[in-house]
Design an enzyme around this catalytic site. Structure first.
Site, mmCIF file in Angstrom:
data_model
loop_
_atom_site.group_PDB
_atom_site.id
_atom_site.type_symbol
_atom_site.label_atom_id
_atom_site.label_comp_id
_atom_site.label_asym_id
_atom_site.label_seq_id
_atom_site.Cartn_x
_atom_site.Cartn_y
_atom_site.Cartn_z
ATOM 1 N N THR A 112 0.811 -1.218 0.000
ATOM 2 C CA THR A 112 0.000 0.000 0.000
ATOM 3 C C THR A 112 0.846 1.270 0.000
ATOM 4 O O THR A 112 1.950 1.284 0.566
ATOM 5 C CB THR A 112 -0.905 0.015 1.249
ATOM 6 O OG1 THR A 112 -1.531 1.305 1.368
ATOM 7 C CG2 THR A 112 -0.116 -0.226 2.527
ATOM 8 N N TYR A 142 -2.288 0.348 9.868
ATOM 9 C CA TYR A 142 -2.482 -0.363 8.599
ATOM 10 C C TYR A 142 -1.200 -0.324 7.764
ATOM 11 O O TYR A 142 -0.677 -1.359 7.339
ATOM 12 C CB TYR A 142 -3.660 0.256 7.827
ATOM 13 C CG TYR A 142 -3.728 -0.201 6.403
ATOM 14 C CD1 TYR A 142 -3.942 -1.547 6.102
ATOM 15 C CD2 TYR A 142 -3.560 0.689 5.339
ATOM 16 C CE1 TYR A 142 -3.984 -1.988 4.785
ATOM 17 C CE2 TYR A 142 -3.601 0.264 4.031
ATOM 18 C CZ TYR A 142 -3.815 -1.075 3.758
ATOM 19 O OH TYR A 142 -3.849 -1.507 2.461
#
Ligand code: UDP
Length: 319
Positions: free
Chosen positions: A113, A137
């Site tokens: 990501t 995250y």
């Protein structure tokens, strides 16, 4: 494929099957839908942290590669429940890599990501830009990248880590798309435009960006799926382990996204709210490495197509 019934995974599963690959999907169906498997791909239902389940799945065939999508992906949730994110994302990847080693699978494509980069001003991010995730995250995924790097140094495993920027849109034929996780901007805006929610809240207008709202590089899920097939082709041709940004290199602000949704679908209520925990001001990809090294050729590199396909799919979902 882990997470092959989810939003991004199901698009990759479909493209792999259409390209002639034989695909087995492992998915715990917590957010995935078996109906997203359009070509009768084999489904093993379960959690990737369950090593016995992984053993059974790997023993059922001979696998040339693993593509790993199964993960928790909502930034604000990760801020509220970090242990869940490290458990599912980091421990899950560790267990999967142990199974790959045990069953001698040596090609691995990993869903990473842009959240590994964190806050930064200036031009598009290259893969060499400093990593400094702003939330659990991003950290859970960055740890995975580090683990992969170490495993690739120590064993015959080769990997491609794809750092996704903001994925949106849907299958142009509206068969599959984003069903769950209605926190992402384009999904939320499409729901509001179709009367499924009362309003969209803009999370902060005081960022150091041209209009004060967050800027992101939105990438069409079909083009992102294509990058996975390119990555697999690269590994099949003995490509060395690499990390690639996946975006178009063009950022849109929250206000610009909402304006385009309004233009296509009509008016809806917009409210200004405070910043959201864990958010950064801008994330825009320099994806020249993906284009050059993998030969990636995006087909839908514009916000209008992304929103048009997202809206068309949203209309197929129940209210
Ligand atoms: N955003 C917003 N309202 C929403 C959802 C998102 O203003 O209801 C903003 C968010 O602050 C960020 C951008 O839209 O600047 C993209 O957020 P999203 O949740 O879609 O993806 P993220 O970048 O967090 O992965």
């Amino acid at each position: 494929m882990t997470g092959g019934c989810g939003y991004i995974g199901s698009h990759v599963t479909r493209q792999l099957s259409e390209a002639g690959y034989r695909v087995t999907v492992i998915d715990d169906l917590s957010r995935g839908f078996p109906g997203s498997l359009l070509h009768g791909e084999r489904l093993v239902e379960g959690d990737i942290r369950d090593s016995a389940l992984l053993d059974r799945a790997f023993a059922s065939g001979k696998f040339s590669a693993v593509l790993h999508f199964a993960a928790s992906i909502v930034v604000p949730d990760s801020v509220a429940r970090p242990l869940e994110y490290y458990d599912n994302n980091t421990l899950g990847t560790l267990r999967l890599l142990q199974a790959c080693q045990k069953h001698q699978v040596r090609q691995f494509v990993f869903s990473s990501t842009a959240a590994v980069y964190g806050e930064r001003e200036g031009g598009p991010l290259t893969e060499d830009s400093p990593v400094a995730p702003s939330n659990p995250y991003g950290r859970s995924k960055l740890i995975d990248e580090w683990i992969l790097g170490d495993v690739a140094l120590a064993t015959a495993l080769r990997y491609v880590a794809l750092r996704y920027f903001n994925v949106a849109g849907a299958d142009p034929r509206a068969r599959i798309g984003q069903r769950s996780v209605a926190t992402h901007l384009i999904k939320v805006a499409c729901e509001a435009a179709l009367g499924k929610r009362p309003e969209v809240v803009i999370f902060g207008t005081d960022y150091r960006t041209p209009d004060g709202t967050g800027v992101r590089d939105y990438i069409h899920v079909e083009d992102l799926a294509g990058a996975h097939l390119d990555a697999l082709g690269y590994l099949e041709k003995a490509g060395e382990s690499r990390t690639f940004n996946c975006g178009y290199g063009r950022g849109y602000s929250v206000k610009e996204v909402l304006e385009e949704v309004r233009r296509q679908a009509g008016d809806f209520r917009i409210r200004i709210g405070p910043r959201r925990a864990g958010d950064v001001s801008q994330l825009v990809a320099d994806s020249s490495a993906l284009r050059k090294t993998l030969g990636w050729k995006p087909k839908y590199a514009n916000l209008s197509d992304i929103i048009q396909h997202a809206l068309a799919f949203e209309k197929t979902l129940p209210r």
